[in-house]
Scaffold this motif. Structure first.
Motif, PDB file in Angstrom:
ATOM      1  N   VAL A   2       0.353  -1.008  -0.007  1.00 15.45           N
ATOM      2  CA  VAL A   2      -0.355  -0.320   0.363  1.00 15.45           C
ATOM      3  C   VAL A   2       0.807   1.249   0.086  1.00 15.45           C
ATOM      4  CG1 VAL A   2      -1.805   1.228   1.388  1.00 15.45           C
ATOM      5  CG2 VAL A   2      -2.223  -1.158   0.856  1.00 15.45           C
ATOM      6  N   GLU A   3       1.948   1.102   0.752  1.00 19.83           N
ATOM      7  CA  GLU A   3       2.829   2.583   0.813  1.00 19.83           C
ATOM      8  C   GLU A   3       3.763   2.765  -0.638  1.00 19.83           C
ATOM      9  OE1 GLU A   3       4.272   2.523   5.879  1.00 19.83           O
ATOM     10  OE2 GLU A   3       5.584   2.594   4.554  1.00 19.83           O
ATOM     11  N   GLU A   4       3.728   1.181  -0.930  1.00 20.03           N
ATOM     12  CA  GLU A   4       4.564   1.057  -1.967  1.00 20.03           C
ATOM     13  C   GLU A   4       3.824   1.608  -3.492  1.00 20.03           C
ATOM     14  OE1 GLU A   4       6.296  -2.713  -2.459  1.00 20.03           O
ATOM     15  OE2 GLU A   4       7.398  -2.284  -0.372  1.00 20.03           O
TER      16      GLU A   4
ATOM     17  N   MET B  70      14.420   4.475  -2.138  1.00 17.62           N
ATOM     18  CA  MET B  70      15.110   3.658  -1.311  1.00 17.62           C
ATOM     19  C   MET B  70      14.438   3.545  -0.336  1.00 17.62           C
ATOM     20  SD  MET B  70      16.363   6.677   1.640  1.00 17.62           S
ATOM     21  CE  MET B  70      15.006   7.019   2.284  1.00 17.62           C
ATOM     22  N   HIS B  71      12.992   3.936  -0.131  1.00 17.19           N
ATOM     23  CA  HIS B  71      12.201   3.002   1.202  1.00 17.19           C
ATOM     24  C   HIS B  71      11.757   1.765   0.759  1.00 17.19           C
ATOM     25  CE1 HIS B  71       8.576   4.962   4.112  1.00 17.19           C
ATOM     26  NE2 HIS B  71       9.048   3.362   3.989  1.00 17.19           N
ATOM     27  N   LYS B  72      11.586   1.600  -0.135  1.00 15.77           N
ATOM     28  CA  LYS B  72      11.111   0.380  -0.974  1.00 15.77           C
ATOM     29  C   LYS B  72      12.025  -0.718  -1.070  1.00 15.77           C
ATOM     30  CE  LYS B  72       9.569  -2.983  -4.561  1.00 15.77           C
ATOM     31  NZ  LYS B  72      10.425  -3.434  -4.206  1.00 15.77           N
TER      32      LYS B  72
ATOM     33  N   ILE C  28      14.555  -0.408   2.139  1.00 16.04           N
ATOM     34  CA  ILE C  28      14.127  -1.110   3.785  1.00 16.04           C
ATOM     35  C   ILE C  28      12.752  -2.166   3.950  1.00 16.04           C
ATOM     36  CG2 ILE C  28      14.068  -0.006   5.882  1.00 16.04           C
ATOM     37  CD1 ILE C  28      15.108   2.645   4.430  1.00 16.04           C
ATOM     38  N   HIS C  29      12.146  -1.735   2.967  1.00 18.38           N
ATOM     39  CA  HIS C  29      10.942  -3.079   2.871  1.00 18.38           C
ATOM     40  C   HIS C  29      11.175  -4.390   2.860  1.00 18.38           C
ATOM     41  CE1 HIS C  29       7.281   0.119   2.768  1.00 18.38           C
ATOM     42  NE2 HIS C  29       7.966   0.439   3.936  1.00 18.38           N
ATOM     43  N   ASP C  30      12.118  -3.951   1.365  1.00 24.16           N
ATOM     44  CA  ASP C  30      12.437  -5.488   0.758  1.00 24.16           C
ATOM     45  C   ASP C  30      13.093  -6.132   2.144  1.00 24.16           C
ATOM     46  OD1 ASP C  30      11.274  -5.076  -1.688  1.00 24.16           O
ATOM     47  OD2 ASP C  30      13.291  -4.033  -2.925  1.00 24.16           O
TER      48      ASP C  30
ATOM     49  N   ASN D 109      11.453   2.835  14.037  1.00 22.40           N
ATOM     50  CA  ASN D 109      12.093   4.267  13.598  1.00 22.40           C
ATOM     51  C   ASN D 109      12.227   4.493  11.930  1.00 22.40           C
ATOM     52  OD1 ASN D 109      13.399   4.685  16.268  1.00 22.40           O
ATOM     53  ND2 ASN D 109      15.090   2.898  15.676  1.00 22.40           N
ATOM     54  N   HIS D 110      11.321   2.952  11.837  1.00 19.46           N
ATOM     55  CA  HIS D 110      11.406   3.381  10.410  1.00 19.46           C
ATOM     56  C   HIS D 110       9.924   3.918   9.676  1.00 19.46           C
ATOM     57  CE1 HIS D 110      10.540   2.794   6.088  1.00 19.46           C
ATOM     58  NE2 HIS D 110       9.509   1.768   6.006  1.00 19.46           N
ATOM     59  N   ILE D 111       8.988   3.592  11.429  1.00 22.94           N
ATOM     60  CA  ILE D 111       7.346   4.727  10.840  1.00 22.94           C
ATOM     61  C   ILE D 111       8.245   6.052  11.626  1.00 22.94           C
ATOM     62  CG2 ILE D 111       5.384   4.875  12.902  1.00 22.94           C
ATOM     63  CD1 ILE D 111       5.415   2.230  12.717  1.00 22.94           C
TER      64      ILE D 111
ATOM     65  N   GLU E   1      10.904   6.963   8.416  1.00 19.05           N
ATOM     66  CA  GLU E   1      10.943   6.975   6.961  1.00 19.05           C
ATOM     67  C   GLU E   1       9.052   7.423   6.564  1.00 19.05           C
ATOM     68  OE1 GLU E   1      12.321   7.435   4.499  1.00 19.05           O
ATOM     69  OE2 GLU E   1      14.642   7.285   5.881  1.00 19.05           O
ATOM     70  N   ASP E   2       8.855   6.952   7.103  1.00 16.57           N
ATOM     71  CA  ASP E   2       7.349   6.525   7.533  1.00 16.57           C
ATOM     72  C   ASP E   2       6.305   8.446   7.184  1.00 16.57           C
ATOM     73  OD1 ASP E   2       6.781   4.640   6.288  1.00 16.57           O
ATOM     74  OD2 ASP E   2       6.159   3.634   8.101  1.00 16.57           O
ATOM     75  N   LYS E   3       6.771   8.389   8.085  1.00  9.63           N
ATOM     76  CA  LYS E   3       6.202   9.879   8.148  1.00  9.63           C
ATOM     77  C   LYS E   3       6.995  10.798   7.677  1.00  9.63           C
ATOM     78  CE  LYS E   3       5.737  10.953  13.346  1.00  9.63           C
ATOM     79  NZ  LYS E   3       6.757  11.862  14.333  1.00  9.63           N
TER      80      LYS E   3
HETATM   81 FE   FE2 Z   1       7.060   1.978   5.453  1.00 10.77          FE
END
Ligand code: FE2
Length: 162
Positions: A63-65, A78-80, A82-84, A120-122, A125-127
C-alpha cells in the motif's frame, strides 16, 4: 530472555489515519503473537499467527509503495529497499520458526526487530513519506483518504480469508 511489549506512542503518528491504523494493527498483531508464545507453545497456532502477520505487513508495505508511485515520491527506491530487507527478514524468520526447537527465541528476535527497527522506520521514513503524500494530494486537489482506500482495496483481502 525478556520481550518488551510494544506500546503505541503519539510520536508514531504519521498524520495519515489509514497508515496509522495499519501500523497500530500491526503492533497489536505482534503483541498478540508474543503473548501467545509466552502462554503456550502451540507451534501450529504460532505459525498461523506469524503467517498472518507476514501477510499483513507485506500488504501494508505494498500500500505504501503504491502510494509512493501514485504520487511520484522522490525517495521511492530507498524506501522500498528498506521494506524489501524487512520482508526478507520476516521470510527467513518464518522459515526459522518452522524448523526451530525454540520458537520463543525466534520471537524474541522479532520483538527486537520491531522495537529497534520498525518503530524507527515509522518515525523517520514513514513520517517523511506521509508528509509528502499529504502535500501532494493538496497540491493536486485530491482526496488522499479516498485514493488510499482505493489502493488498500487492491491489496487487502478480508480478514476472514487470511
Ligand atoms: Fe514504510
Amino acid at each position: 530472555m525478556d520481550m518488551t511489549k510494544i506500546e503505541w506512542k503519539s510520536d508514531l503518528d504519521t498524520g495519515i489515519h489509514l497508515i496509522d491504523s495499519q501500523h497500530r494493527e500491526f503492533i497489536k498483531l505482534v503483541n498478540n503473537l508474543l503473548d501467545s508464545s509466552v502462554n503456550g507453545d502451540d507451534i501450529q497456532l504460532l505459525m498461523k499467527s506469524f503467517a498472518f502477520l507476514r501477510y499483513y505487513i507485506c500488504e501494508h508495505f505494498s500500500v505504501e509503495e503504491s502510494a509512493m508511485i501514485t504520487y511520484g515520491y522522490p525517495f521511492y527506491s530507498m524506501h522500498k529497499n528498506i521494506h524489501d530487507s524487512f520482508r526478507d527478514e520476516i521470510n527467513s524468520m518464518e522459515l526459522n520458526l518452522r524448523t526451530t526447537k525454540s520458537p520463543h527465541d525466534s520471537l524474541v528476535k522479532l520483538n527486537y526487530l520491531i522495537v529497534n527497527w520498525f518503530m524507527n522506520h515509522i518515525k523517520v521514513e514513514d513520517k517523511k513519506l506521509c508528509a509528502y503524500l499529504a502535500a501532494q494530494a493538496q497540491q493536486r486537489n485530491e482526496n488522499l483518504t479516498g485514493k488510499l482506500d482505493q489502493i488498500v482495496g487492491m491489496f487487502f483481502k478480508t480478514r476472514d480469508s487470511a
